[in-house]
Design a protein around this motif. Structure first.
Motif, short mmCIF file in Angstrom:
data_model
loop_
_atom_site.label_atom_id
_atom_site.label_comp_id
_atom_site.label_asym_id
_atom_site.label_seq_id
_atom_site.Cartn_x
_atom_site.Cartn_y
_atom_site.Cartn_z
N GLY A 84 0.83 -1.19 0.00
CA GLY A 84 0.00 0.00 0.00
C GLY A 84 0.87 1.24 0.00
N HIS A 85 0.24 2.42 0.05
CA HIS A 85 0.99 3.67 0.03
C HIS A 85 0.26 4.82 0.70
CE1 HIS A 85 -1.67 4.96 -3.27
NE2 HIS A 85 -1.52 3.72 -3.74
N ALA A 86 -1.08 4.78 0.76
CA ALA A 86 -1.84 5.93 1.21
C ALA A 86 -2.23 5.89 2.69
CB ALA A 86 -3.10 6.08 0.36
N SER A 87 -2.48 4.71 3.24
CA SER A 87 -2.93 4.63 4.63
C SER A 87 -1.79 4.99 5.58
CB SER A 87 -3.45 3.22 4.93
OG SER A 87 -2.38 2.29 4.92
N SER A 88 -2.15 5.28 6.80
CA SER A 88 -1.15 5.70 7.79
C SER A 88 -0.08 4.63 8.01
CB SER A 88 -1.84 6.02 9.12
OG SER A 88 -2.57 4.90 9.59
N LYS A 89 -0.42 3.39 7.74
CA LYS A 89 0.52 2.29 7.91
C LYS A 89 1.70 2.42 6.94
CE LYS A 89 0.71 -2.80 7.71
NZ LYS A 89 -0.12 -4.03 7.51
N TYR A 90 1.43 2.96 5.74
CA TYR A 90 2.45 2.99 4.68
C TYR A 90 2.91 4.40 4.29
CZ TYR A 90 0.49 -1.70 3.82
OH TYR A 90 0.04 -2.99 3.95
N SER A 91 2.12 5.41 4.57
CA SER A 91 2.32 6.73 3.95
C SER A 91 3.65 7.40 4.31
CB SER A 91 1.16 7.66 4.33
OG SER A 91 1.09 7.82 5.74
N SER A 92 4.19 7.11 5.48
CA SER A 92 5.44 7.77 5.89
C SER A 92 6.68 7.02 5.42
CB SER A 92 5.48 7.92 7.41
OG SER A 92 5.42 6.64 8.04
N ALA A 93 6.53 5.82 4.90
CA ALA A 93 7.69 5.04 4.45
C ALA A 93 8.28 5.67 3.20
CB ALA A 93 7.28 3.60 4.17
N ILE A 94 9.60 5.71 3.10
CA ILE A 94 10.27 6.31 1.96
C ILE A 94 9.95 5.57 0.67
CG2 ILE A 94 12.42 4.98 2.20
CD1 ILE A 94 12.04 8.72 1.19
N GLU A 95 9.68 4.27 0.76
CA GLU A 95 9.32 3.50 -0.43
C GLU A 95 8.01 3.99 -1.04
OE1 GLU A 95 12.36 1.23 1.61
OE2 GLU A 95 10.50 2.18 2.31
N SER A 96 7.14 4.60 -0.22
CA SER A 96 5.87 5.15 -0.74
C SER A 96 6.06 6.54 -1.35
CB SER A 96 4.84 5.25 0.38
OG SER A 96 4.45 3.97 0.84
#
Length: 496
Positions: free
Chosen positions: A317-329
């Motif tokens: 994923g990329h948009a949810s809070s779980k993923y959004s802060s990761a540099i890969e997103s």
């Protein structure tokens, strides 16, 4: 030629002209006083405009005649750039995509790393930032007048076309002259529609291409499934793009073709990190690249956002809070190939909002984006420089021990087509010679007038330089008017 000299010179010419008329038998009678004043003023202003600036073309610059903007939805640069290693949220390394073709293409142009700065890197926000050059853009901003690259290019006579599997929001579709989009957002059962905002005769052949491909959608995808179908989903749009660019290459009409291929994003969401990498590996843009290069068309490759996986083999994923802060997103590619772009890898980090003003600069279009807060990335081979002073000066530009150019005896200079590099500028005026070490990686204006206690540098010079060039054009027009007026008067004199 300094302005004071222009004024004095014009007065002297006018005085001599009056005396000449007096001593040739009162020929001034044929011409009213008002007519004389009009001709005098035309001569004065034409001379002032023509003489106020020295313009020197150092290198001729070949600008692209159009552009293809390829947005690979969900493609994180962590998965294709050799400098990076992608990590899952659990800390394990995730597979990279083995697509050497993309890096080979990138080696012929400029490659940059961009960061999506949105709080939540979503598809709508990513596209909004790409098209507006505004870091906080949303679809409402996109809908406004002069907010997008489409508005600016339309104002310059460009055709704007779209082929979009994702990101085809109404606000974006409404900015296109013609767009083919995927209505169902389904790789399993794709449904493509065509939206034409206005009917233009020159788009008939493009409409026919879109309609032909739309009608054979089911045949194209028949019998495919899994990763193969994802790869084919991307390739379907790229095949249409090749046909359209070939058609446009036979026309003189400038254009922007915006493409969104959506399979990588879907694979990241619905399959696993392994299939995500495989879909990227199957992305084949070599034919499109060759068509663009052979027809003097810029090709830009980027993404709206990246993709993050919780663990190896899991869905991402990329948009949810779980993923959004990761540099890969957040980390996305920016690759641009054009005849006026320098082959280079730019190591400094830039931002998604920088894409729009950079694209306009490559196309030699003024950055009149209403809300843009992005900067021009220094990708171009050649830049322009303007030097302004209060009185007559002389300029020398050195690169190491090599004197690149010299210009003398004027108060304003414009240098067009300088190679992007580090230089030493030697500035000569009544107080002597002054040296300045300058980095020309974008257009510059250097102001040495009295209102500036020291030389002031403007890093966004395109509009000012362009205005000065327009003054030169206006001067030529005025001079032609003066010449034509003079010929009419002479003919009238002969007849009388």
């Amino acid at each position: 030629m300094p302005k004071l000299y222009i004024c004095t010179h014009t007065v002297i010419v006018a005085t001599l002209f009056q005396k000449y008329l007096k001593y040739t038998g009162g020929i001034l009678n044929f011409m009213s006083y008002n007519n004389f004043i009009i001709i005098f003023l035309l001569i004065y202003f034409a001379s002032a405009l023509a003489s106020a600036t020295t313009e020197i073309t150092v290198n001729p610059v070949d600008y692209p005649r159009g552009a293809v903007l390829l947005i690979v939805d969900g493609l994180g640069s962590s998965y294709i750039y050799p400098e990076y290693t992608p990590y899952a949220l659990d800390g394990n390394i995730v597979e990279k995509a083995n697509n050497s073709q993309i890096m080979e293409i990138a080696s012929t142009g400029a490659r940059v790393n961009l960061i999506n700065t949105a709080k939540s890197p979503k598809t709508d926000q990513g596209h909004s930032v790409i098209f507006t050059g505004y870091s906080k853009a949303d679809l409402e901003i996109v809908s406004l007048e002069n907010a997008t690259i489409f508005d600016i290019l339309h104002n310059k006579g460009f055709i704007c076309l779209g082929l979009m599997e994702k990101g085809d929001f109404f606000e974006i579709k409404n900015k296109q002259d013609l767009i083919l989009f995927e209505k169902s957002n389904s790789i399993k059962n794709p449904v493509f529609n065509i939206f034409a905002k206005t009917h233009k005769t020159q788009l008939n052949s493009i409409l026919a291409i879109m309609d032909n491909w739309k009608n054979k959608t089911n045949t194209y995808f028949k019998g495919t499934k899994g990763v193969e179908r994802y790869i084919l989903y991307n390739q379907y749009i790229l095949e249409i793009a090749k046909d359209i660019v070939r058609d446009l290459s036979s026309s003189d009409k400038p254009f922007l073709l915006t493409i969104n291929v959506g399979a990588a994003d879907s694979a990241g969401h619905y399959t696993s990190s392994t299939e995500y990498a495989q879909v990227i590996e199957g992305l084949n843009i070599l034919d499109l690249y060759n068509i663009c290069v052979n027809n003097n068309i810029a090709l830009i490759i980027t993404a709206d956002h990246g993709m993050t996986f919780p663990s190896l083999g899991a869905r991402g994923g990329h948009a949810s809070s779980k993923y959004s802060s990761a540099i890969e997103s957040k980390r996305i590619p920016f690759i641009i190939i054009a005849p006026n772009v320098k082959s280079q890898v730019i190591k400094e980090t830039y931002y998604q909002a920088d894409l729009a003003p950079t694209l306009l600069r490559v196309l030699n279009i003024p950055n009149n984006l209403q809300y843009s807060d992005g900067n021009i990335i220094p990708v171009i081979k050649y830049v322009n420089m303007q030097v302004i002073a209060d009185s007559d000066t002389s300029i020398e530009l050195w690169r190491g021990n090599e004197k690149v150019l010299s210009a003398y005896n004027d108060s304003e200079f414009i240098f067009l087509g300088l190679e992007s590099d580090n230089y030493t500028m030697r500035f000569y005026n009544s107080s002597g010679m002054h040296k300045y070490n300058i980095n020309l990686n974008s257009d510059r204006v250097f102001d040495f007038t009295a209102k500036q206690k020291s030389g002031k540098e403007y890093t966004s010079a395109s509009k000012y330089i362009r205005a000065q060039s327009q003054r030169t054009v206006l001067a030529v027009i005025l001079i032609l008017i003066v010449i034509i007026t003079g010929l009419v008067i002479i003919i009238k004199l002969i007849k009388e």
